[in-house]
Design a protein around this motif. Structure first.
Motif, PDB file in Angstrom:
ATOM      1  N   LEU A  28     -24.764 -54.655 -12.215  1.00  0.00           N
ATOM      2  CA  LEU A  28     -25.101 -55.468 -11.099  1.00  0.00           C
ATOM      3  C   LEU A  28     -24.373 -55.071  -9.889  1.00  0.00           C
ATOM      4  CD1 LEU A  28     -25.602 -58.910 -12.528  1.00  0.00           C
ATOM      5  CD2 LEU A  28     -27.087 -57.133 -12.193  1.00  0.00           C
ATOM      6  N   GLN A  29     -23.510 -53.816  -9.701  1.00  0.00           N
ATOM      7  CA  GLN A  29     -23.028 -53.444  -8.607  1.00  0.00           C
ATOM      8  C   GLN A  29     -24.072 -52.263  -7.849  1.00  0.00           C
ATOM      9  OE1 GLN A  29     -20.139 -54.434  -7.346  1.00  0.00           O
ATOM     10  NE2 GLN A  29     -20.140 -55.901  -9.071  1.00  0.00           N
ATOM     11  N   PRO A  30     -24.711 -52.651  -7.070  1.00  0.00           N
ATOM     12  CA  PRO A  30     -25.629 -51.897  -6.527  1.00  0.00           C
ATOM     13  C   PRO A  30     -25.207 -50.640  -5.519  1.00  0.00           C
ATOM     14  CG  PRO A  30     -25.716 -53.786  -5.054  1.00  0.00           C
ATOM     15  CD  PRO A  30     -24.461 -54.051  -6.390  1.00  0.00           C
ATOM     16  N   LEU A  72     -26.583 -58.832  -3.872  1.00  0.00           N
ATOM     17  CA  LEU A  72     -27.786 -59.166  -4.667  1.00  0.00           C
ATOM     18  C   LEU A  72     -27.874 -60.640  -4.593  1.00  0.00           C
ATOM     19  CD1 LEU A  72     -27.449 -57.049  -7.773  1.00  0.00           C
ATOM     20  CD2 LEU A  72     -29.216 -56.758  -5.950  1.00  0.00           C
ATOM     21  N   GLN A 167     -31.801 -50.097  -1.645  1.00  0.00           N
ATOM     22  CA  GLN A 167     -31.061 -50.422  -2.673  1.00  0.00           C
ATOM     23  C   GLN A 167     -31.173 -50.155  -4.164  1.00  0.00           C
ATOM     24  OE1 GLN A 167     -30.291 -54.945  -2.657  1.00  0.00           O
ATOM     25  NE2 GLN A 167     -30.874 -54.750  -5.058  1.00  0.00           N
ATOM     26  N   GLU A 168     -30.416 -49.703  -4.771  1.00  0.00           N
ATOM     27  CA  GLU A 168     -30.676 -49.508  -6.582  1.00  0.00           C
ATOM     28  C   GLU A 168     -29.876 -50.415  -7.133  1.00  0.00           C
ATOM     29  OE1 GLU A 168     -29.596 -45.711  -7.525  1.00  0.00           O
ATOM     30  OE2 GLU A 168     -29.904 -46.001  -9.722  1.00  0.00           O
ATOM     31  N   ARG A 169     -30.278 -50.971  -7.952  1.00  0.00           N
ATOM     32  CA  ARG A 169     -29.634 -51.764  -9.046  1.00  0.00           C
ATOM     33  C   ARG A 169     -29.981 -51.590 -10.558  1.00  0.00           C
ATOM     34  NH1 ARG A 169     -32.667 -56.482 -10.997  1.00  0.00           N
ATOM     35  NH2 ARG A 169     -34.530 -56.954  -9.778  1.00  0.00           N
ATOM     36  N   SER A 170     -29.152 -52.086 -11.373  1.00  0.00           N
ATOM     37  CA  SER A 170     -29.304 -51.849 -12.817  1.00  0.00           C
ATOM     38  C   SER A 170     -29.025 -53.138 -13.372  1.00  0.00           C
ATOM     39  CB  SER A 170     -28.602 -50.780 -13.358  1.00  0.00           C
ATOM     40  OG  SER A 170     -28.755 -49.518 -12.924  1.00  0.00           O
ATOM     41  N   GLU A 171     -29.685 -53.347 -14.539  1.00  0.00           N
ATOM     42  CA  GLU A 171     -29.585 -54.592 -15.384  1.00  0.00           C
ATOM     43  C   GLU A 171     -30.213 -54.469 -16.904  1.00  0.00           C
ATOM     44  OE1 GLU A 171     -30.114 -59.430 -15.440  1.00  0.00           O
ATOM     45  OE2 GLU A 171     -31.246 -58.422 -13.914  1.00  0.00           O
ATOM     46  N   ASN A 175     -33.702 -50.044 -14.363  1.00  0.00           N
ATOM     47  CA  ASN A 175     -33.224 -49.627 -13.265  1.00  0.00           C
ATOM     48  C   ASN A 175     -34.277 -49.982 -12.282  1.00  0.00           C
ATOM     49  OD1 ASN A 175     -30.648 -48.109 -13.826  1.00  0.00           O
ATOM     50  ND2 ASN A 175     -31.863 -46.779 -14.898  1.00  0.00           N
ATOM     51  N   THR A 195     -39.972 -54.311  -4.596  1.00  0.00           N
ATOM     52  CA  THR A 195     -39.071 -53.735  -5.770  1.00  0.00           C
ATOM     53  C   THR A 195     -39.798 -52.939  -6.740  1.00  0.00           C
ATOM     54  OG1 THR A 195     -37.420 -55.328  -5.450  1.00  0.00           O
ATOM     55  CG2 THR A 195     -37.472 -54.371  -7.443  1.00  0.00           C
ATOM     56  N   ASP A 227     -35.047 -59.467  -5.326  1.00  0.00           N
ATOM     57  CA  ASP A 227     -33.735 -59.355  -6.242  1.00  0.00           C
ATOM     58  C   ASP A 227     -34.119 -59.911  -7.782  1.00  0.00           C
ATOM     59  OD1 ASP A 227     -32.418 -57.916  -4.501  1.00  0.00           O
ATOM     60  OD2 ASP A 227     -31.299 -59.722  -3.985  1.00  0.00           O
TER      61      ASP A 227
END
Length: 234
Positions: A28-30, A72, A167-171, A175, A195, A227
């Motif tokens: 969660l560190q985009p 986020l 923005q890119e995020r992973s969870e 992705n 998104t 988000d």
């Protein structure tokens, strides 16, 4: 704010070619990006002019997209924020939050949609199409994918497209790419977040937006929606 320039050195291709499908108009560190000199492009109606249009957007954006902080909002894995409802589709494999005073409605070619009861341009909608890709990273670098989407898919003929942030995020091993953009035409202007994610053999897209005159007032509210979007294993 500290920033470092990023080089945009890619060959532009439309998202349809990446998915081998017809074009669609519609930790969660985009890693995040902000276009200080926004990328603007007026779409034309011919393939040759569209290619020229996209090249113009890429040239304007070269060296202008810089690293920045793009915080986020709470995600569905956490406690649901006040004044939001959760929409969970376990059959089609996705979920998101929407403002609790919005109402469900039918949006052509979309799987789900909710809108403000008084302001129809203030809405969220989700659609998906088949793909043989496994992850958004398979589409290409985020800057390339987002620019292709905004200038060739989300914008209509004779609209100016402006990209504000990426923005890119992973969870949980999934992705997501998110973009904040504006579409301006002669008669009106709308601003939106989109998104995208890939899972279950599907390419998912959530778009949430509002009339540009209200954007500053509702932007943070709509960012929570963008988000919160997650794809689920089915």
């Amino acid at each position: 704010m500290a920033a470092s320039s990023l080089s945009l050195s890619w060959v532009s291709r439309t998202i349809s070619s990446k998915l081998n499908l017809p074009n669609v108009n519609e930790s969660l560190q985009p890693t995040a990006f902000s276009a200080n000199n926004t990328v603007k492009c007026l779409r034309e109606t011919t393939i040759e002019e569209e290619s020229h249009c996209q090249r113009r957007a890429l040239l304007l954006g070269a060296g202008a997209i810089t690293a920045s902080l793009f915080p986020l909002s709470p995600l569905l894995a956490e406690e649901k924020p006040a004044n939001y409802e959760a929409f969970v589709d376990t059959e089609d494999g996705y979920s998101y939050y929407y403002p609790s005073d919005w109402r469900e409605f039918d949006f052509l070619a979309h799987d789900s949609a909710f809108k403000d009861r008084y302001l129809q341009l203030q809405n969220v909608r989700v659609r998906f199409i088949p793909t043989d890709k496994k992850d958004v990273h398979d589409l290409g670098p985020m800057e390339q994918v987002i620019t292709d989407l905004v200038t060739h898919v989300y914008s209509s003929p004779n609209q100016f497209a402006t990209i504000m942030n990426m923005q890119e995020r992973s969870e949980n091993g999934k992705n997501y790419y998110t973009v904040e953009f504006q579409l301006a035409s002669k008669n009106f202007t709308v601003s939106s977040f989109a998104t995208i994610a890939i899972a279950n053999g599907r390419y998912y897209t959530l778009i949430v937006g509002a009339n540009d005159r209200r954007w500053k007032r509702v932007r943070n509210t709509l960012k929570v929606v963008a988000d919160s979007f997650k794809v689920l294993d089915i």
